[in-house]
Each structure stands twice: as structure tokens, then as C-alpha cells.
Enzyme design. Structure first.
Site, PDB file in Angstrom:
ATOM      1  N   ASP A  70     -41.815  -3.745  -2.550  1.00 23.65           N
ATOM      2  CA  ASP A  70     -43.240  -3.484  -2.319  1.00 23.65           C
ATOM      3  C   ASP A  70     -44.121  -4.730  -2.368  1.00 23.65           C
ATOM      4  OD1 ASP A  70     -42.621  -0.828  -2.132  1.00 23.65           O
ATOM      5  OD2 ASP A  70     -43.900  -0.173  -3.787  1.00 23.65           O
ATOM      6  N   ARG A 108     -21.860  -7.602  -8.034  1.00 19.90           N
ATOM      7  CA  ARG A 108     -20.638  -7.158  -7.355  1.00 19.90           C
ATOM      8  C   ARG A 108     -19.979  -8.288  -6.574  1.00 19.90           C
ATOM      9  NH1 ARG A 108     -19.826  -2.461  -2.917  1.00 19.90           N
ATOM     10  NH2 ARG A 108     -17.577  -2.658  -2.866  1.00 19.90           N
ATOM     11  N   CYS A 157     -40.780   8.169  -7.901  1.00 18.21           N
ATOM     12  CA  CYS A 157     -41.014   9.240  -6.926  1.00 18.21           C
ATOM     13  C   CYS A 157     -40.845  10.622  -7.551  1.00 18.21           C
ATOM     14  CB  CYS A 157     -40.068   9.084  -5.735  1.00 18.21           C
ATOM     15  SG  CYS A 157     -39.962   7.388  -5.167  1.00 18.21           S
ATOM     16  N   SER A 166     -35.333   0.458 -13.501  1.00 16.66           N
ATOM     17  CA  SER A 166     -34.692   1.385 -12.585  1.00 16.66           C
ATOM     18  C   SER A 166     -35.095   2.836 -12.843  1.00 16.66           C
ATOM     19  CB  SER A 166     -33.175   1.228 -12.750  1.00 16.66           C
ATOM     20  OG  SER A 166     -32.519   1.673 -11.610  1.00 16.66           O
ATOM     21  N   ASN A 201     -35.185  -0.503  -1.806  1.00 22.93           N
ATOM     22  CA  ASN A 201     -33.763  -0.547  -2.174  1.00 22.93           C
ATOM     23  C   ASN A 201     -32.959  -1.379  -1.184  1.00 22.93           C
ATOM     24  OD1 ASN A 201     -32.999   1.271  -4.587  1.00 22.93           O
ATOM     25  ND2 ASN A 201     -34.529   2.449  -3.476  1.00 22.93           N
ATOM     26  N   TRP A 256     -34.329  25.995  21.569  1.00 22.42           N
ATOM     27  CA  TRP A 256     -35.100  24.776  21.887  1.00 22.42           C
ATOM     28  C   TRP A 256     -35.734  24.328  20.569  1.00 22.42           C
ATOM     29  CZ3 TRP A 256     -35.056  21.910  26.189  1.00 22.42           C
ATOM     30  CH2 TRP A 256     -34.559  22.502  27.355  1.00 22.42           C
ATOM     31  N   ALA A 304     -36.676  -0.712  -8.102  1.00 23.43           N
ATOM     32  CA  ALA A 304     -35.829  -0.447  -6.936  1.00 23.43           C
ATOM     33  C   ALA A 304     -35.285  -1.720  -6.291  1.00 23.43           C
ATOM     34  CB  ALA A 304     -36.629   0.368  -5.916  1.00 23.43           C
ATOM     35  N   ALA A 337     -37.237   6.429 -11.589  1.00 24.51           N
ATOM     36  CA  ALA A 337     -37.548   7.107 -10.332  1.00 24.51           C
ATOM     37  C   ALA A 337     -39.018   7.491 -10.309  1.00 24.51           C
ATOM     38  CB  ALA A 337     -36.669   8.345 -10.184  1.00 24.51           C
TER      39      ALA A 337
HETATM   40  P1  FAD Z   1     -41.828  -1.478  -8.242  1.00 26.00           P
HETATM   41  O1  FAD Z   1     -41.228  -0.133  -8.362  1.00 26.00           O
HETATM   42  O2  FAD Z   1     -43.314  -1.599  -8.317  1.00 26.00           O
HETATM   43  O3  FAD Z   1     -41.175  -2.407  -9.368  1.00 26.00           O
HETATM   44  C1  FAD Z   1     -41.622  -3.706  -9.612  1.00 26.00           C
HETATM   45  C2  FAD Z   1     -41.313  -4.041 -11.059  1.00 26.00           C
HETATM   46  O4  FAD Z   1     -41.650  -5.395 -11.298  1.00 26.00           O
HETATM   47  C3  FAD Z   1     -42.135  -3.220 -12.036  1.00 26.00           C
HETATM   48  O5  FAD Z   1     -41.279  -2.551 -12.917  1.00 26.00           O
HETATM   49  C4  FAD Z   1     -43.019  -4.254 -12.739  1.00 26.00           C
HETATM   50  O6  FAD Z   1     -43.244  -3.937 -14.106  1.00 26.00           O
HETATM   51  C5  FAD Z   1     -42.184  -5.510 -12.602  1.00 26.00           C
HETATM   52  N1  FAD Z   1     -42.972  -6.749 -12.644  1.00 26.00           N
HETATM   53  C6  FAD Z   1     -44.021  -7.070 -11.843  1.00 26.00           C
HETATM   54  N2  FAD Z   1     -44.468  -8.304 -12.145  1.00 26.00           N
HETATM   55  C7  FAD Z   1     -43.682  -8.771 -13.144  1.00 26.00           C
HETATM   56  C8  FAD Z   1     -43.648  -9.994 -13.885  1.00 26.00           C
HETATM   57  N3  FAD Z   1     -44.522 -10.978 -13.633  1.00 26.00           N
HETATM   58  N4  FAD Z   1     -42.703 -10.149 -14.831  1.00 26.00           N
HETATM   59  C9  FAD Z   1     -41.800  -9.153 -15.090  1.00 26.00           C
HETATM   60  N5  FAD Z   1     -41.801  -7.969 -14.427  1.00 26.00           N
HETATM   61  C10 FAD Z   1     -42.725  -7.787 -13.467  1.00 26.00           C
HETATM   62  N6  FAD Z   1     -41.572   6.117  -2.177  1.00 26.00           N
HETATM   63  C11 FAD Z   1     -40.895   6.883  -1.302  1.00 26.00           C
HETATM   64  O7  FAD Z   1     -40.257   6.336  -0.391  1.00 26.00           O
HETATM   65  N7  FAD Z   1     -40.860   8.248  -1.403  1.00 26.00           N
HETATM   66  C12 FAD Z   1     -41.535   8.901  -2.399  1.00 26.00           C
HETATM   67  O8  FAD Z   1     -41.484  10.136  -2.491  1.00 26.00           O
HETATM   68  C13 FAD Z   1     -42.282   8.133  -3.311  1.00 26.00           C
HETATM   69  N8  FAD Z   1     -42.970   8.742  -4.284  1.00 26.00           N
HETATM   70  C14 FAD Z   1     -43.645   7.979  -5.198  1.00 26.00           C
HETATM   71  C15 FAD Z   1     -44.349   8.633  -6.192  1.00 26.00           C
HETATM   72  C16 FAD Z   1     -45.049   7.898  -7.122  1.00 26.00           C
HETATM   73  C17 FAD Z   1     -45.826   8.610  -8.199  1.00 26.00           C
HETATM   74  C18 FAD Z   1     -45.035   6.471  -7.085  1.00 26.00           C
HETATM   75  C19 FAD Z   1     -45.772   5.664  -8.106  1.00 26.00           C
HETATM   76  C20 FAD Z   1     -44.347   5.817  -6.086  1.00 26.00           C
HETATM   77  C21 FAD Z   1     -43.641   6.565  -5.130  1.00 26.00           C
HETATM   78  N9  FAD Z   1     -42.946   5.951  -4.087  1.00 26.00           N
HETATM   79  C22 FAD Z   1     -42.266   6.710  -3.177  1.00 26.00           C
HETATM   80  C23 FAD Z   1     -42.964   4.479  -3.916  1.00 26.00           C
HETATM   81  C24 FAD Z   1     -41.736   3.839  -4.533  1.00 26.00           C
HETATM   82  O9  FAD Z   1     -41.649   4.231  -5.872  1.00 26.00           O
HETATM   83  C25 FAD Z   1     -41.860   2.322  -4.413  1.00 26.00           C
HETATM   84  O10 FAD Z   1     -41.885   1.991  -3.052  1.00 26.00           O
HETATM   85  C26 FAD Z   1     -40.708   1.589  -5.084  1.00 26.00           C
HETATM   86  O11 FAD Z   1     -40.686   1.856  -6.460  1.00 26.00           O
HETATM   87  C27 FAD Z   1     -40.863   0.071  -4.884  1.00 26.00           C
HETATM   88  O12 FAD Z   1     -39.891  -0.594  -5.620  1.00 26.00           O
HETATM   89  P2  FAD Z   1     -40.071  -2.128  -6.014  1.00 26.00           P
HETATM   90  O13 FAD Z   1     -38.887  -2.481  -6.847  1.00 26.00           O
HETATM   91  O14 FAD Z   1     -40.367  -2.940  -4.830  1.00 26.00           O
HETATM   92  O15 FAD Z   1     -41.410  -2.186  -6.891  1.00 26.00           O
END
Ligand code: FAD
Length: 464
Positions: free
Chosen positions: A291, A30, A51, A47, A313, A442, A19, A49
Site C-alpha cells: 500500500d 524460502r 479485511c 500479519s 501480497n 445467457w 501483507a 487480517a
Molecule cells: P499494511 O497492512 O498497512 O501494513 C504496513 C505495516 O507497516 C503496518 O503494520 C505498520 O504498523 C508498519 N509500519 C509502517 N511504518 C513503519 C515503521 N516506520 N516502522 C515499523 N513498522 C512500520 N483489501 C482487500 O483487498 N479486500 C478487503 O476486503 C479489504 N478489507 C479491508 C478492511 C479493512 C478494515 C482495512 C483496514 C483494510 C482492508 N483492505 C482490504 C486493505 C488491505 O488490508 C491492505 O491493502 C493491506 O493490508 C496492505 O498491506 P501492506 O502490507 O501493504 O500494508
């Protein structure tokens, strides 16, 4: 976009392709089309989902590949160089280099600007038996593939989910709908202790129980009991519960190893990478988003760590702007979250009463139950609203809602009020829509707001 052009010749490296990372990459492609944007992702997908993953398990989303939101080739078309299966194993901010492992080799790559978007990882506590091959985590796309294959191959009948946060609850829901007998074990005395106050948590618990989930609260898991290398039961402080497999969903920790090994500061409270208002870390030329990083809490004004999708995002986008030298509009978060518990919708935003107290507010709280639509309209159902406010300033601090319909919209109204710093009186003055199929005259939010106003007024001489 004159400033953006300054970045045109730069080499921008992003670690993490979900994300935050891909939002940043898209924004950079862009606004700085000549820049070289390289994303290193250690998994074989970008990329995706996360969630949506639970809803593949109950068949609601039959084709898991639809969770892969955008293929790497699409990013390549936009000029983004995505390297799947490439892990960044070290960073050297003083030299402007990352050490990358991929394609069977390890090599150093230069960067002008670096974004850490490494996300969070699922916690697997050091429990005896945790390495058994039927003990699962549920965070990465690969976890979904592994679990799905196991469910199809071994056809388990009973599963134990450890952790009563939103992921544990979603898993209990979908696995039950799949026909499994599910036990949900939570160490705290209520479900979702960091997101809900007691009233909403109780309703979620009742919904789970009414649908056959065995909910065990206040039980700490001490061991996964194994036989012949397989988990056969979960032992807790209260007993031993037999099962065919275990899913551990006890929360996530920010993925910060790269940052800490490079001496980049982390936030003392959460352990997430410390960032300023522009998502800049304390290392020259290094930003962090999603995160793995801290952000600003719009209610407390403090740096906070709230690992959720929308914030990741937005932060990715804002970090890209900051990297381009544009004014970064990093929106604060209020921690708005929504969860489906079978047919019950649960929403929360801002601070719970307990969090408000620990943040130093003089918290007042109220809980009301009204109906989601006009009470005489077919299928009108109870909806329960909890609101939290500060007695001193009268400001709204948070809220939680449970009901059968309309919870997302009402939660988002509270979130909007929190972002604009409304007090309870302003909140009760909102002109919310009314028509019998959608809401009573209400709205439950206004009923709760009025009751909270009475509570606040009871502690003062003058009505506020
Ligand atoms: P991540 O999605 O953790 O992506 C980080 C990426 O970095 C990963 O792909 C990882 O492989 C890569 N990476 C890490 N270290 C390295 C490295 N050293 N070298 C190369 N690559 C690396 N949020 C909501 O708001 N609503 C929801 O309903 C919701 N449901 C969810 C359900 C589930 C089952 C899960 C698991 C999460 C859910 N979330 C939800 C949380 C949401 O998915 C996360 O907040 C979001 O994905 C965070 O995005 P990010 O890019 O910060 O981190």
C-alpha cells in the site's frame, strides 16, 4: 536457484510486518535460507487480517485473535527475525543504515537490501472535535481493540460513520447488525465514488437504506461537535446529526515519510513511493511494495496506486524475487474489489466510466439487469452488470456487478478478461457455465457484453 544463493549472506531489512512485508519475508526465507531477514514492525502484531476486522464487530468472527494469521514465533521457526514494537524512524540509503526505535533505545542497524512495506494510514481530516475520545479510525488491529472495548463499555446506541467507501459501508453494515442506529455521511453524491458508477452505487445505497442505515450523500462533514471532550454530533454542510460516537473512514494515504525524508522519489499523482517494474525505488538497494508503493495498472499501462490486499501480497513476493536478483514477475493490478452490503454483493474491477474518460479513453458503457440463476429457479434474484469499453479499440476497460449470489465469480471473470486485454466481442464469446441453480443460459455477463456490442456497433458502419 544459483542467484538466490548470492543473497545467502546478506542482511535484508523489511520495514512493516503485514501483507507485503511478511509475504516478502517468507519468500526470502524460502529462497535465500542463509540470508538474515529482519522485519521491524512498530505495532505489537504482524500479519493480521485487517479485511476481516469488521466482522468481529457483528460477532460473525467471535474471536478477534483468529485474525492474527500467523504468530511471530511461526516466522521465527522459518528463520525470520521479527521485531515487534520496533519503529524505523529514519533510513540512510547511501550508508545502508536504518535508525530503529525499540526496547527503550534508538540505534542504527546496517542492511544490504531494504524493503519498505510501510503500508497506508487512515486519514483523519483536520476537523474541529476530531481529538474527542469517542472518535475512532479503523485501520490497525489496535483500532479494532479500542473500538470493541468502547462498544462493550459505553454501549452507544447511535454511531455516525464518515465516509462512504468500502470500509465505511462495511462498518455501517456490521454496526447495524450489532443493533446500533447508524448514519453514513459521504461528501460525494454517491457511495464508493472511486470504485463504482452510478447504477451499482445506487443499489448499494438502497440496500443500506432498506436495512435502516441513514445514508446522507453530498454532505461534507465540517465539525465533530463536542461536549465535555466527547463527540455528540456531526455537523455537515446540511445540518447537525446527533450521535454517541463517530468513526472516520474517509480513505487512506500511503505511508511514505521514511522514503521522502531520505529523498526517495514519490509518484506525483498518488504520493505513493515511485517504483519501477521490479518495485525498485530510485535509491540504490531499496525496494517498496504494498500500500505504500505504486504498481502497474494492467488496463492503462500506467503506474498506479491501488491499496488492496491481494496486490500487497503479490508485490511483497515479487519484491523478494527482485531483491534476490531473480526475474521479478510483478503482476499488474486492475483494482478488483468486493464488498458485502448486508445481503447485497458488490464487485468492481478495472476502470469506471468516469475514470476511463479521465484516462483519455472514448468510453462506452452499458448497464443491464438479469437474474443470478435461471429465472424460474427458486430464489433467483436480480443481478445488475455495468460494463465499460473503449469505442476506438473495442477493448473492455472495466465492470461492476451487484447481486445476491455469484458476484465474486463474475467480477473475477471480468478481471481475467481485463488482464488478457480482451475486446468486447471476445468477452461475449466466453464459454461460461450454465446450470439453473448457478446461472441462466445467457449469463448476465454475456447479456451485458452483447448489449455493449450493440452500443459499439451503433457507432460504426460495420458490425464488429
Ligand atoms: P499494511 O497492512 O498497512 O501494513 C504496513 C505495516 O507497516 C503496518 O503494520 C505498520 O504498523 C508498519 N509500519 C509502517 N511504518 C513503519 C515503521 N516506520 N516502522 C515499523 N513498522 C512500520 N483489501 C482487500 O483487498 N479486500 C478487503 O476486503 C479489504 N478489507 C479491508 C478492511 C479493512 C478494515 C482495512 C483496514 C483494510 C482492508 N483492505 C482490504 C486493505 C488491505 O488490508 C491492505 O491493502 C493491506 O493490508 C496492505 O498491506 P501492506 O502490507 O501493504 O500494508
Amino acid at each position: 536457484m544459483a542467484r538466490a544463493l548470492m543473497a545467502a549472506m546478506e542482511r535484508i531489512v523489511i520495514v512493516g510486518g503485514d501483507a507485503a512485508g511478511m509475504s516478502a519475508a517468507s519468500r526470502l526465507a524460502r529462497w535465500a535460507p542463509g540470508a538474515r531477514v529482519i522485519v521491524y514492525e512498530r505495532e505489537d502484531v504482524v500479519s493480521y487480517a485487517a479485511c476481516g476486522m469488521p466482522y468481529h464487530l457483528d460477532g460473525r468472527i467471535p474471536d478477534a485473535s483468529t485474525l492474527l494469521v500467523r504468530a511471530p514465533e511461526k516466522f521465527a521457526d522459518a528463520g525470520i527475525d521479527v521485531r515487534l514494537g520496533h519503529e524505523v524512524v529514519a533510513i540512510d540509503p547511501s550508508a545502508g543504515k536504518v535508525l530503529v526505535r525499540g526496547d527503550g533505545a534508538e540505534r542504527a542497524e546496517d542492511y544490504d537490501k531494504l524493503l519498505l512495506a510501510t503500508g497506508a494510514r487512515a486519514v483523519l481530516p483536520a476537523l474541529p472535535g476530531r481529538d474527542a475520545d469517542n472518535v475512532f479510525l479503523f485501520r490497525r488491529y489496535a483500532d479494532l481493540t479500542t473500538l470493541t472495548a468502547y462498544l462493550e463499555r459505553d454501549r452507544p446506541r447511535r454511531m455516525t460513520v464518515v465516509g462512504g467507501g468500502y470500509i465505511g459501508i462495511e462498518l455501517a453494515d456490521v454496526l447495524t447488525q450489532r443493533g446500533l442506529a447508524v448514519t453514513l455521511v459521504e461528501a460525494a453524491p454517491q457511495l464508493m465514488p472511486t470504485t463504482l458508477d452510478a447504477a451499482a452505487a445506487k443499489l448499494a445505497e438502497e440496500e443500506l437504506r432498506s436495512r435502516g442505515v441513514e445514508v446522507r450523500l453530498g454532505e461534507q462533514v465540517t465539525e465533530i461537535v463536542t461536549a465535555a471532550g466527547r463527540g455528540r454530533a456531526v455537523r455537515t454542510t446540511h445540518g447537525q446529526w446527533e450521535c454517541d460516537a463517530v468513526i472516520v473512514g474517509v480513505g487512506v494515504r500511503p505511508e511514505t515519510a521514511l522514503a521522502t525524508e531520505a529523498g526517495i522519489a514519490v509518484d506525483g499523482r498518488s504520493g505513493a513511493i515511485a517504483t519501477d517494474i521490479s518495485l525498485r525505488t530510485d535509491a540504490e538497494g531499496v525496494w517498496a511494495a504494498g500500500d505504500c508503493a505504486t504498481t502497474t495498472h494492467a488496463v492503462t499501462g500506467q503506474r498506479a496506486w491501488i491499496p488492496l490486499g491481494p496486490a500487497a501480497n503479490k508485490q511483497g513476493r515479487s519484491a523478494a524475487d527482485a531483491m534476490l536478483g531473480l526475474p521479478a514477475r510483478v503482476p499488474g493490478v486492475v483494482g478488483t474489489s468486493l464488498v458485502k452490503v448486508f445481503d447485497l454483493e458488490v464487485g468492481s474491477t478495472g476502470l469506471t466510466a468516469e475514470q476511463a474518460l479521465s484516462e483519455g479513453f472514448d468510453a462506452a458503457t452499458t448497464t443491464i439487469t438479469s437474474t443470478d440463476r435461471a429465472h424460474y429457479y427458486p430464489n433467483a434474484a436480480p443481478t445488475t452488470v455495468t460494463l465499460v469499453a473503449d469505442r476506438k479499440s473495442n477493448r473492455l476497460l472495466g465492470g461492476q456487478i451487484t447481486g445476491r449470489t455469484g458476484v465474486a465469480g463474475r467480477t473475477n471473470v471480468i478481471a481475467t478478461a481485463l488482464h488478457s486485454g480482451m475486446d468486447v466481442e471476445q468477452f461475449t464469446g466466453l464459454d461460461l457455465g450454465y446450470a439453473p441453480p448457478f446461472a441462466p443460459v445467457w449469463d448476465p455477463l454475456l447479456v451485458a457484453g452483447n448489449q455493449l456490442l450493440h452500443t459499439l456497433n451503433a457507432s460504426t458502419e460495420e458490425p464488429r
